[in-house]
Design a protein around this motif. Structure first.
Motif, PDB file in Angstrom:
ATOM      1  N   HIS A   1       0.819  -1.205   0.000  1.00 36.53           N
ATOM      2  CA  HIS A   1       0.000   0.000   0.000  1.00 36.53           C
ATOM      3  C   HIS A   1       0.858   1.262   0.000  1.00 36.53           C
ATOM      4  O   HIS A   1       0.589   2.207  -0.754  1.00 36.53           O
ATOM      5  N   PHE A   2       1.905   1.284   0.828  1.00 38.97           N
ATOM      6  CA  PHE A   2       2.742   2.479   0.896  1.00 38.97           C
ATOM      7  C   PHE A   2       3.429   2.743  -0.439  1.00 38.97           C
ATOM      8  O   PHE A   2       3.495   3.886  -0.907  1.00 38.97           O
ATOM      9  N   ALA A   3       3.906   1.678  -1.093  1.00 38.95           N
ATOM     10  CA  ALA A   3       4.554   1.842  -2.399  1.00 38.95           C
ATOM     11  C   ALA A   3       3.563   2.351  -3.438  1.00 38.95           C
ATOM     12  O   ALA A   3       3.931   3.116  -4.345  1.00 38.95           O
ATOM     13  N   ALA A   4       2.303   1.948  -3.311  1.00 37.22           N
ATOM     14  CA  ALA A   4       1.295   2.364  -4.294  1.00 37.22           C
ATOM     15  C   ALA A   4       1.104   3.879  -4.311  1.00 37.22           C
ATOM     16  O   ALA A   4       0.814   4.458  -5.363  1.00 37.22           O
ATOM     17  N   PHE A   5       1.269   4.533  -3.155  1.00 38.22           N
ATOM     18  CA  PHE A   5       1.142   5.993  -3.135  1.00 38.22           C
ATOM     19  C   PHE A   5       2.167   6.625  -4.071  1.00 38.22           C
ATOM     20  O   PHE A   5       1.872   7.609  -4.765  1.00 38.22           O
ATOM     21  N   PHE A   6       3.385   6.064  -4.087  1.00 38.99           N
ATOM     22  CA  PHE A   6       4.460   6.605  -4.916  1.00 38.99           C
ATOM     23  C   PHE A   6       4.336   6.160  -6.373  1.00 38.99           C
ATOM     24  O   PHE A   6       4.840   6.835  -7.273  1.00 38.99           O
ATOM     25  N   ASP A   7       3.685   5.024  -6.594  1.00 39.12           N
ATOM     26  CA  ASP A   7       3.517   4.519  -7.962  1.00 39.12           C
ATOM     27  C   ASP A   7       2.324   5.152  -8.664  1.00 39.12           C
ATOM     28  O   ASP A   7       2.079   4.887  -9.844  1.00 39.12           O
ATOM     29  N   LEU A   8       1.575   6.005  -7.928  1.00 39.21           N
ATOM     30  CA  LEU A   8       0.453   6.746  -8.511  1.00 39.21           C
ATOM     31  C   LEU A   8       0.682   8.247  -8.313  1.00 39.21           C
ATOM     32  O   LEU A   8      -0.112   8.934  -7.660  1.00 39.21           O
ATOM     33  N   PRO A   9       1.776   8.778  -8.868  1.00 36.32           N
ATOM     34  CA  PRO A   9       2.058  10.203  -8.681  1.00 36.32           C
ATOM     35  C   PRO A   9       0.995  11.066  -9.357  1.00 36.32           C
ATOM     36  O   PRO A   9       0.363  10.650 -10.326  1.00 36.32           O
ATOM     37  N   MET A  10       0.824  12.249  -8.840  1.00 33.49           N
ATOM     38  CA  MET A  10      -0.181  13.152  -9.396  1.00 33.49           C
ATOM     39  C   MET A  10       0.329  13.818 -10.664  1.00 33.49           C
ATOM     40  O   MET A  10       1.420  14.401 -10.693  1.00 33.49           O
ATOM     41  N   GLY A  11      -0.463  13.711 -11.720  1.00 33.14           N
ATOM     42  CA  GLY A  11      -0.214  14.492 -12.920  1.00 33.14           C
ATOM     43  C   GLY A  11      -0.673  15.927 -12.693  1.00 33.14           C
ATOM     44  O   GLY A  11      -1.236  16.264 -11.655  1.00 33.14           O
ATOM     45  N   MET A  12      -0.422  16.771 -13.677  1.00 30.73           N
ATOM     46  CA  MET A  12      -0.789  18.174 -13.525  1.00 30.73           C
ATOM     47  C   MET A  12      -1.445  18.698 -14.799  1.00 30.73           C
ATOM     48  O   MET A  12      -0.939  18.487 -15.917  1.00 30.73           O
TER      49      MET A  12
ATOM     50  N   VAL B   1      -3.949  18.485  -1.633  1.00 30.06           N
ATOM     51  CA  VAL B   1      -4.249  17.852  -2.933  1.00 30.06           C
ATOM     52  C   VAL B   1      -2.948  17.458  -3.636  1.00 30.06           C
ATOM     53  O   VAL B   1      -2.720  16.319  -3.976  1.00 30.06           O
ATOM     54  N   ARG B   2      -2.090  18.468  -3.931  1.00 31.15           N
ATOM     55  CA  ARG B   2      -0.757  18.271  -4.499  1.00 31.15           C
ATOM     56  C   ARG B   2      -0.773  17.715  -5.915  1.00 31.15           C
ATOM     57  O   ARG B   2       0.033  16.851  -6.279  1.00 31.15           O
ATOM     58  N   GLY B   3      -1.681  18.206  -6.753  1.00 32.27           N
ATOM     59  CA  GLY B   3      -1.697  17.811  -8.155  1.00 32.27           C
ATOM     60  C   GLY B   3      -3.105  17.767  -8.709  1.00 32.27           C
ATOM     61  O   GLY B   3      -4.069  18.136  -8.037  1.00 32.27           O
ATOM     62  N   ALA B   4      -3.220  17.321  -9.960  1.00 32.53           N
ATOM     63  CA  ALA B   4      -4.528  17.295 -10.627  1.00 32.53           C
ATOM     64  C   ALA B   4      -5.212  15.945 -10.445  1.00 32.53           C
ATOM     65  O   ALA B   4      -6.299  15.842  -9.897  1.00 32.53           O
ATOM     66  N   TYR B   5      -4.571  14.882 -10.933  1.00 30.89           N
ATOM     67  CA  TYR B   5      -5.101  13.524 -10.798  1.00 30.89           C
ATOM     68  C   TYR B   5      -3.976  12.530 -11.012  1.00 30.89           C
ATOM     69  O   TYR B   5      -2.929  12.866 -11.561  1.00 30.89           O
ATOM     70  N   ALA B   6      -4.192  11.308 -10.569  1.00 31.87           N
ATOM     71  CA  ALA B   6      -3.104  10.329 -10.514  1.00 31.87           C
ATOM     72  C   ALA B   6      -2.911   9.608 -11.845  1.00 31.87           C
ATOM     73  O   ALA B   6      -3.880   9.255 -12.518  1.00 31.87           O
ATOM     74  N   ALA B   7      -1.667   9.381 -12.202  1.00 30.55           N
ATOM     75  CA  ALA B   7      -1.301   8.596 -13.389  1.00 30.55           C
ATOM     76  C   ALA B   7      -0.225   7.600 -12.972  1.00 30.55           C
ATOM     77  O   ALA B   7       0.810   7.987 -12.438  1.00 30.55           O
ATOM     78  N   ALA B   8      -0.468   6.325 -13.195  1.00 28.28           N
ATOM     79  CA  ALA B   8       0.476   5.293 -12.753  1.00 28.28           C
ATOM     80  C   ALA B   8       1.809   5.395 -13.495  1.00 28.28           C
ATOM     81  O   ALA B   8       1.852   5.685 -14.695  1.00 28.28           O
ATOM     82  N   ARG B   9       2.882   5.145 -12.769  1.00 26.70           N
ATOM     83  CA  ARG B   9       4.203   5.109 -13.397  1.00 26.70           C
ATOM     84  C   ARG B   9       4.271   3.918 -14.353  1.00 26.70           C
ATOM     85  O   ARG B   9       3.624   2.888 -14.136  1.00 26.70           O
ATOM     86  N   PRO B  10       5.052   4.032 -15.426  1.00 29.00           N
ATOM     87  CA  PRO B  10       5.243   2.874 -16.310  1.00 29.00           C
ATOM     88  C   PRO B  10       5.714   1.658 -15.519  1.00 29.00           C
ATOM     89  O   PRO B  10       6.594   1.759 -14.652  1.00 29.00           O
ATOM     90  N   GLY B  11       5.064   0.539 -15.773  1.00 26.88           N
ATOM     91  CA  GLY B  11       5.393  -0.691 -15.073  1.00 26.88           C
ATOM     92  C   GLY B  11       4.758  -0.815 -13.700  1.00 26.88           C
ATOM     93  O   GLY B  11       4.987  -1.805 -12.992  1.00 26.88           O
ATOM     94  N   ARG B  12       3.942   0.164 -13.301  1.00 27.10           N
ATOM     95  CA  ARG B  12       3.371   0.162 -11.955  1.00 27.10           C
ATOM     96  C   ARG B  12       1.843   0.311 -11.971  1.00 27.10           C
ATOM     97  O   ARG B  12       1.253   0.759 -10.999  1.00 27.10           O
ATOM     98  N   SER B  13       1.208  -0.070 -13.047  1.00 33.09           N
ATOM     99  CA  SER B  13      -0.242   0.109 -13.138  1.00 33.09           C
ATOM    100  C   SER B  13      -0.988  -0.735 -12.106  1.00 33.09           C
ATOM    101  O   SER B  13      -2.138  -0.445 -11.761  1.00 33.09           O
TER     102      SER B  13
END
Length: 415
Positions: free
Chosen positions: A245-256, A353-365
């Motif tokens: 779960h903790f890693a998932a926060f970083f693998d779903l960074p916020m796009g802008m 909030v810190r961004g617009a919406y989340a986009a998964a990193r490549p390889g981390r969907s």
């Protein structure tokens, strides 16, 4: 603070939707919101231009599946179907030729053909840029596939994640404002505003949520904060969350996606209301304009991805100058005398909030699926980042909040 059945964190679309399900089920709850208003990234304001303007989400995407759309119709909202087609394409200050516009549209169609049949295998390049290169897409098609659609540059987007996102047509634009519609939906839901949750304890019976106003205990918690807020550990968890779960926060960074609306008075620059204008520039410094929506005196500029983050760092004055300069470069310096009020949205600078919406990193969907699993059957996550095919949409966030709340209701009933 009194004990309840469920504590809800975040009064955006997902949190409000979850609260309404709990109300219907007869469960007690507390809905805690860090900001001083409800709606989250859905926020309509008249402060800047004297008319409703959506600082956050504006389009009612996927209207045939969006629960807000029939509510907007029933409320008599003024709605416009927007086909999101580029009507005017420029390369720097040069109008694209008919052949170049046709090439862009063909590349766009080619991209979706590639997406439909492409399978990312283990060890393959999962970056959307790899697929765009395969399709020989012009920059304009890449702009909409990446920064404008996903809020991230194409080399930072997972192909698998992009494939999982639904086609969002039909799209509608609302004159009264999407944020106002969300606030209308949330009317009657009790909310504790300006009450950020600092820590969630889950090694106790149920959970205990620590706030500046006291600690509240509940049988379960539904967390709708953005992944970026959780990655920055604005909310601490004790004990720490599992690595998945903790890693998932970083693998779903916020796009802008940043909006730069400019008032243009006394002229329509030869454009029609709701025309789409795209200016392609070097180094992804591209800008898209929604022209004069509902015939209002507004040219609404959008920049996305890394450039939007750069613009946020440069500040509002620099952003407004950039937009006005681009319009003058195309329509002539006389345009400057028609410019009135202007502003720039800054979701990256909003602490909660810190961004617009989340986009998964490549390889981390797979991070989205990981966060959809509850922790110890008492901490649940919901939001636009967990909205299935309607990820990155306000309607999807609502559906996510409703689904998770029903899951919690069923689980508590079974105990």
């Amino acid at each position: 603070m009194e004990d309840v059945d469920v504590v809800l964190i975040g009064a955006g679309s997902a949190g409000l939707a979850a609260a309404r399900i709990l109300q219907t089920a007869g469960l007690s709850f507390k809905l805690l919101e860090a900001m001083d208003r409800i709606g989250g990234r859905a926020w309509t304001s008249e402060r800047h231009f004297g008319v409703p303007f959506d600082i956050g989400c504006a389009w009612l995407h996927a209207a045939d599946r969006n629960p807000y759309f029939p509510e907007a119709q029933a409320a008599g909202w003024a709605l416009h179907h927007h086909d999101m087609n580029v009507d005017h394409l420029y390369y720097r200050e040069r109008r694209a030729s008919e052949a170049e516009e046709a090439e862009m549209k063909a590349a766009d169609a080619r991209l979706f053909e590639l997406l439909a049949r492409h399978e990312v295998k283990e060890g393959d390049d999962d970056r959307l840029s790899a697929l765009l290169a395969k399709g020989h897409a012009p920059r304009a098609a890449a702009t909409f596939a990446g920064p404008m659609d996903f809020g991230a540059d194409e080399d930072e987007i997972s192909i698998r994640d992009f494939q999982a996102a639904a086609d969002l047509d039909p799209n509608y634009f609302s004159k009264e404002g999407f944020g106002a519609l969300v606030v209308r939906f949330g009317a009657g839901v009790p909310v504790e505003l300006s009450t950020p949750v600092r820590k969630i304890l889950w090694d106790v019976p149920g959970v205990a949520c620590v706030t500046d106003r006291g600690t509240i205990r509940a049988k379960a918690a539904i967390v709708t904060a953005s992944p970026a807020v959780l990655a920055f550990e604005e909310i601490a968890f004790s004990p720490v969350l599992p690595d998945t779960h903790f890693a998932a926060f970083f693998d779903l960074p916020m796009g802008m996606l940043t909006k730069l609306p400019v008032e243009i008075m006394g002229t329509r620059l030869g454009l029609q209301p709701f025309d789409d204008l795209l200016i392609e520039r070097m180094a992804r410094h591209d800008i898209y304009f929604l022209c004069f929506p509902f015939d209002l005196d507004l040219m609404v500029g959008f920049v996305g991805g890394d450039f939007a983050w750069e613009m946020s760092a440069a500040g509002e004055a620099a952003g407004i100058d950039f937009v006005v300069d681009r319009l003058c470069g195309i329509f002539g310096n006389d345009t400057r005398r028609h410019v009135g009020r202007a502003m720039m949205t800054n979701w990256g600078g909003e602490r909660f909030v810190r961004g617009a919406y989340a986009a998964a990193r490549p390889g981390r969907s797979q991070a989205r699926a990981a966060l959809m699993q509850p922790v110890a059957d008492k901490i649940f996550f919901a939001g636009e980042h967990l909205a299935g095919p309607l990820i990155q949409t306000c309607g999807g966030a609502r559906l996510s909040g409703e689904a998770v709340a029903r899951q919690v209701v069923a689980q508590l009933a079974a105990k």
